[in-house]
Every structure is written in structure tokens, then in C-alpha cells.
Design an enzyme around this catalytic site. Structure first.
Site, PDB file in Angstrom:
ATOM      1  N   PRO A 270       0.808  -1.219   0.000  1.00 25.09           N
ATOM      2  CA  PRO A 270       0.000   0.000   0.000  1.00 25.09           C
ATOM      3  C   PRO A 270       0.843   1.272   0.000  1.00 25.09           C
ATOM      4  O   PRO A 270       1.936   1.299   0.576  1.00 25.09           O
ATOM      5  CB  PRO A 270      -0.768  -0.094   1.331  1.00 25.09           C
ATOM      6  CG  PRO A 270       0.170  -0.848   2.221  1.00 25.09           C
ATOM      7  CD  PRO A 270       0.935  -1.795   1.346  1.00 25.09           C
ATOM      8  N   GLY A 271       0.328   2.288  -0.629  1.00 28.65           N
ATOM      9  CA  GLY A 271       0.965   3.597  -0.575  1.00 28.65           C
ATOM     10  C   GLY A 271       0.014   4.554   0.109  1.00 28.65           C
ATOM     11  O   GLY A 271       0.192   4.983   1.247  1.00 28.65           O
ATOM     12  N   CYS A 338      -1.634  29.533 -15.102  1.00 25.45           N
ATOM     13  CA  CYS A 338      -2.393  30.052 -16.245  1.00 25.45           C
ATOM     14  C   CYS A 338      -3.060  28.928 -17.016  1.00 25.45           C
ATOM     15  O   CYS A 338      -2.675  28.625 -18.155  1.00 25.45           O
ATOM     16  CB  CYS A 338      -1.468  30.866 -17.142  1.00 25.45           C
ATOM     17  SG  CYS A 338      -0.870  32.286 -16.257  1.00 25.45           S
ATOM     18  N   TYR A 367       0.528  11.047  -3.238  1.00 24.21           N
ATOM     19  CA  TYR A 367       0.426  11.544  -4.616  1.00 24.21           C
ATOM     20  C   TYR A 367       0.213  13.060  -4.660  1.00 24.21           C
ATOM     21  O   TYR A 367      -0.468  13.577  -5.540  1.00 24.21           O
ATOM     22  CB  TYR A 367      -0.686  10.797  -5.386  1.00 24.21           C
ATOM     23  CG  TYR A 367      -0.525   9.288  -5.302  1.00 24.21           C
ATOM     24  CD1 TYR A 367       0.538   8.659  -5.943  1.00 24.21           C
ATOM     25  CD2 TYR A 367      -1.388   8.489  -4.552  1.00 24.21           C
ATOM     26  CE1 TYR A 367       0.725   7.285  -5.840  1.00 24.21           C
ATOM     27  CE2 TYR A 367      -1.209   7.118  -4.447  1.00 24.21           C
ATOM     28  CZ  TYR A 367      -0.150   6.526  -5.096  1.00 24.21           C
ATOM     29  OH  TYR A 367       0.040   5.165  -4.995  1.00 24.21           O
TER      30      TYR A 367
HETATM   31  N1  LLP Z   1       1.717  -1.241  -6.218  1.00 20.57           N
HETATM   32  C1  LLP Z   1       1.728  -0.909  -7.512  1.00 20.57           C
HETATM   33  C2  LLP Z   1       2.325  -1.811  -8.469  1.00 20.57           C
HETATM   34  C3  LLP Z   1       1.170   0.302  -7.928  1.00 20.57           C
HETATM   35  O1  LLP Z   1       1.184   0.617  -9.220  1.00 20.57           O
HETATM   36  C4  LLP Z   1       0.581   1.160  -6.972  1.00 20.57           C
HETATM   37  C5  LLP Z   1       0.003   2.449  -7.384  1.00 20.57           C
HETATM   38  C6  LLP Z   1       0.617   0.782  -5.618  1.00 20.57           C
HETATM   39  C7  LLP Z   1       1.167  -0.446  -5.275  1.00 20.57           C
HETATM   40  C8  LLP Z   1       0.057   1.633  -4.523  1.00 20.57           C
HETATM   41  O2  LLP Z   1      -1.283   1.878  -4.686  1.00 20.57           O
HETATM   42  P1  LLP Z   1      -2.088   2.630  -3.494  1.00 20.57           P
HETATM   43  O3  LLP Z   1      -2.054   1.718  -2.295  1.00 20.57           O
HETATM   44  O4  LLP Z   1      -1.367   3.881  -3.231  1.00 20.57           O
HETATM   45  O5  LLP Z   1      -3.443   2.834  -4.029  1.00 20.57           O
HETATM   46  N2  LLP Z   1      -1.569   9.104  -8.813  1.00 20.57           N
HETATM   47  C9  LLP Z   1      -2.788   8.407  -8.502  1.00 20.57           C
HETATM   48  C10 LLP Z   1      -2.525   7.031  -7.952  1.00 20.57           C
HETATM   49  C11 LLP Z   1      -1.744   6.145  -8.891  1.00 20.57           C
HETATM   50  C12 LLP Z   1      -1.391   4.837  -8.269  1.00 20.57           C
HETATM   51  C13 LLP Z   1      -0.461   4.082  -9.131  1.00 20.57           C
HETATM   52  N3  LLP Z   1      -0.059   2.833  -8.601  1.00 20.57           N
HETATM   53  C14 LLP Z   1      -3.616   9.259  -7.547  1.00 20.57           C
HETATM   54  O6  LLP Z   1      -3.204  10.362  -7.208  1.00 20.57           O
HETATM   55  O7  LLP Z   1      -4.712   8.858  -7.149  1.00 20.57           O
END
Ligand code: LLP
Length: 414
Positions: A270-271, A338, A367
């Protein structure tokens, strides 16, 4: 993340006004305690390893904090890999994935003895094998599968459907097996998947678990000693009252039911879950104007500091620091860039504001800063970490002079 003391907003034991007056806005502020709480809640609920998806927030201090609490790292570029190693994550707790890895990237990962490189396409199997051969090593790899699951999330952050570019189609297992047979310098020990971000539906998690269990068995039956099954990230968080954070207890039940006595180690990457609600973006009101009946608050944060609203129409609640004016006004909060898409939030009702007032853009720990740019040659925001009653700057962006000096005027124009 915000608590109130005498009607003034605080992060942990520090007043937001004090933080804001110590540096220039816009600034990201993170709560160490909140990150620790989120990590501990996840770790204590699910019996699995946690690899923090560094892409969500790759500040050295945040990665260091993750290593302190015990997390590993999931990285998707050699830059993130270097960041994770530099911040002190043990290479044995780093997984390197991503759909575009150069030979140099692979070589760097091999030299640093990381836990696993996750392969995302069949031609990569041979490429990694060749680089491992040059290093005279046999290295561990995992395969990122595309399980063809609809994460029931917005299209721009969906990654696990057949038509998404990620992972290897599970219908191509025979091609994977064949390719692995000829690759003597790699050792397949894991499978992984990630079907998207902001997943709330327990049925989606249940489908991920069942499909990954089934696929792990197919590899085991074929004689591969699968030691790791990584179930991805994507745990949904609350951005506004109508989204309830994903229910970890429900996930735990499905997880335990599915993987009881599994002969491999399970993990999540998770991120957002770990950091999104642990960060805010503080901005100052630069101008107040009315165009066509709309009251605009123009702030020093904009799409260059937080691109999520412009890119995904993502919602971030905005609060004011000074609530003393009881007159309410409907505003659209817009950045200074802009571009008409530089809107942070539309039609929100706030106490009447003055130029110079501070606003808090909430839930921006994931993000946020990592996707900021210096578009319009505006600077990047600074970052601050709060720990109890102290706070410290954890990122000082380049000055505009330093940015300019990165450009090179060719001799013939000099
Ligand atoms: N593992 C992989 C292979 C991923 O591609 C991602 C996110 C994660 C883990 C973590 O996902 P999370 O737990 O954070 O949902 N910029 C976008 C989110 C893009 C996520 C890309 N991959 C936003 O601001 O919502």
C-alpha cells in the site's frame, strides 16, 4: 489529522499557524504519529508483510520513518530504488517492479541484492536473465500477473483489467513457463498483482485473494517454489465524508479464510493507505475576485503543487485556519497557474476570507508532492514533518535560480 485547541487547528502538538509562519507557503505538512498509527493498524490486522509503495510519497524522511516502523519498500524505478536504499530500507525488504526497466536499472537492482525483481512482461524475463548472467548470479524474481479484475475504481487509477498495460495476462502462463525454462540465471519465487487504487469493495479483495491463490497453486504444481504472494496495494481511504475507509476487519476475514495454512509468505504494497490522511497542504490566499458571479479565492498552491483535482477531478476538502468571520461565502478555490483547469475545489462554503489567510487542503499526503511540478516556473512546495511538539522542514526545493541553472544554452546561441 487535524485537532483543535482553543478553536485553532493543530497537527499533533503544533499549531498550523506557527508552522505556516516559519516558512513560505505552499507547504506540505505530515504527521508522523498518523503514519505510525496507519502502519500499525494495518500490520496488526493483517498477518502479512508490508512493502510501502514509495511512489505515494518518496521524501527521504517518510521512507526512513517507514523503515523505522518495520515496512519494506515497493519501488517502480531505479530512482525510487536509490531513495529506498538511501533512506535505510534493508535491500532484502525491497521489491522492484514497474513495466519499463532498462538493462542498467536491472543491473543496479542486482548489484544491490534486493529481495525481488518483479517481471511485467515475457520479454523482460530474458532481459533480466541476460543481465544476471553478466553478473554471474542467479537472482530471485517474481511475476506480476494481470488477473483481469475490475477494481471498481476510476479508470485513470485502474491497473488490473486485461486491457490495462500492467502485468502478464494469466492466460499466458504457458508462455511464462516456457520462457523460464530457458532462463538459467533467474529463480522464480513469487507472484504479485495490483489491480488499482482506492478499492473499497470487499468483493474485489476477495476476488484478488482467490485468483492469486489459484495462480500460486498453478506455479507450485508446475514445480516452482513460490515463497511470496504479493496482493498489491489499493486500500481505499477517506477523502470526504461519503467515502468510508476500507474495512480492514472485512479484508482480514476474507484473507484468513482464503490463505489459511498457505505455504508462502503473503504481502501487501500500500501507498495511499499509509500516508494520504497523514498530510495536508497549507496555502495562502493571494487574491480574491469575482468573475461571472463566481467568488474565486486564488491561492499560492495550485495544480503545480497538487495536480490530483485537475488530473482526476479528485476531491480534497478545504478548511480555513481563521474561522472568526461568521459570514459564509461560496467560493471556488483556484491556483495561480495560467490554465482554467487549475481549480482545487469548486463551490465550497467557507467563512468570508481575506488576502493572506491560510487554507488547509486536506488528505494530501499521498500523490501530492511527488506529482508536483514547477510549471509556469513556480517553485515546488516545501515539506514539513511534525512529531509531537516539534516540527522540521524535510524538503527544501531548488530556488528559481537553481532551476534556471539546470538549463544549458548551446554554444551557437551564446
Ligand atoms: N503497487 C503498484 C504496483 C502500484 O502501481 C501502486 C500504485 C501501488 C502499489 C500503490 O497503490 P495505493 O495503495 O497507493 O493505491 N496518482 C494516482 C494514484 C496512482 C497509483 C499508481 N499505482 C492518484 O493520485 O490517485
Amino acid at each position: 489529522m487535524i485537532n483543535y485547541q482553543n478553536n485553532k487547528p493543530f497537527v499533533e502538538g503544533v499549531s498550523i499557524e506557527d508552522i505556516a509562519s516559519s516558512h513560505t507557503t505552499p507547504m506540505y505538512v505530515y504527521s508522523q504519529k498518523k503514519i505510525e498509527e496507519k502502519y500499525n493498524k494495518l500490520k496488526n490486522t493483517l498477518n502479512a508483510e508490508i512493502f510501502y509503495a514509495v511512489k505515494a510519497n518518496s521524501n527521504q524522511a517518510i521512507i526512513k520513518l517507514m523503515s523505522t516502523v518495520g515496512a519494506g519498500a515497493d519501488v517502480v524505478s531505479v530512482g525510487e530504488l536509490e531513495r529506498a536504499i538511501t533512506a535505510g530500507i534493508n535491500p532484502n525488504k525491497i521489491i522492484f517492479e514497474g513495466i519499463g526497466k532498462s538493462k542498467d536499472d536491472i543491473s543496479f537492482a542486482i548489484s544491490n541484492n534486493i529481495r525481488l525483481i518483479n517481471v511485467e512482461s515475457i520479454d523482460e524475463i530474458q532481459r533480466i536473465n541476460n543481465v544476471a548472467q553478466e553478473h554471474n548470479k542467479c537472482i530471485d524474481i517474481g511475476i506480476r500477473l494481470n488477473p483481469n479484475i475490475d477494481g471498481q475504481t476510476i479508470d485513470k487509477i485502474s491497473t488490473g483489467k486485461k486491457t490495462d498495460k500492467f502485468g502478464i495476462d494469466t492466460e499466458k502462463l504457458q508462455d511464462i513457463f516456457q520462457s523460464l525454462e530457458n532462463a538459467k540465471n533467474i529463480n522464480l519465487i513469487g507472484i504479485s498483482c495490483h489491480v488499482g487504487s482506492q478499492i473499497f469493495d470487499i468483493k474485489v479483495f476477495s476476488e484478488i485473494f482467490m485468483k492469486m491463490k489459484k495462480n500460486a497453486q498453478l506455479f507450485l504444481d508446475k514445480g516452482y517454489s513460490i515463497k511470496h504472494v504479493d496482493l498489491g496495494g489499493g486500500l481505499g481511504v477517506t477523502y470526504q465524508d461519503k467515502d468510508n475507509e476500507v474495512d480492514l476487519e472485512l479484508i482480514k476475514n476474507e484473507f484468513n479464510k482464503c490463505f489459511e495454512n498457505a505455504p508462502y509468505q503473503l504481502s501487501f504494497e500500500p501507498g495511499r493507505y499509509l500516508v494520504a490522511n497523514a498530510g495536508i497542504l497549507i496555502t495562502s490566499v493571494m487574491t480574491i475576485k469575482n468573475n461571472g458571479g463566481i467568488n474565486f479565492l486564488i491561492t499560492d498552491a495550485g495544480m503545480h503543487s497538487l495536480i490530483r483535482p485537475a488530473l482526476y477531478q479528485a476531491h480534497h476538502d478545504i478548511e480555513v485556519v481563521d474561522k472568526s468571520n461568521s459570514e459564509l461565502v461560496t467560493y471556488s478555490v483556484a491556483g495561480p497557474i495560467c490554465e482554467s483547469s487549475d481549480i482545487l475545489n469548486k463551490n465550497i462554503t467557507l467563512p468570508k476570507q481575506k488576502v493572506g489567510n491560510l487554507l488547509i487542503i486536506k488528505d494530501t499526503g499521498a500523490y501530492g508532492k511527488v506529482m508536483a511540478s514547477n510549471y509556469n516556473s513556480r517553485g515546488l512546495p516545501i515539506e514539513i514533518l511534525v512529531n509531537n511538539n516539534v516540527f522540521q522542514k524535510i524538503h527544501q526545493p531548488l530556488t528559481s535560480r537553481e532551476f534556471i541553472n539546470q538549463d544549458i544554452i548551446p554554444k551557437w546561441l551564446d
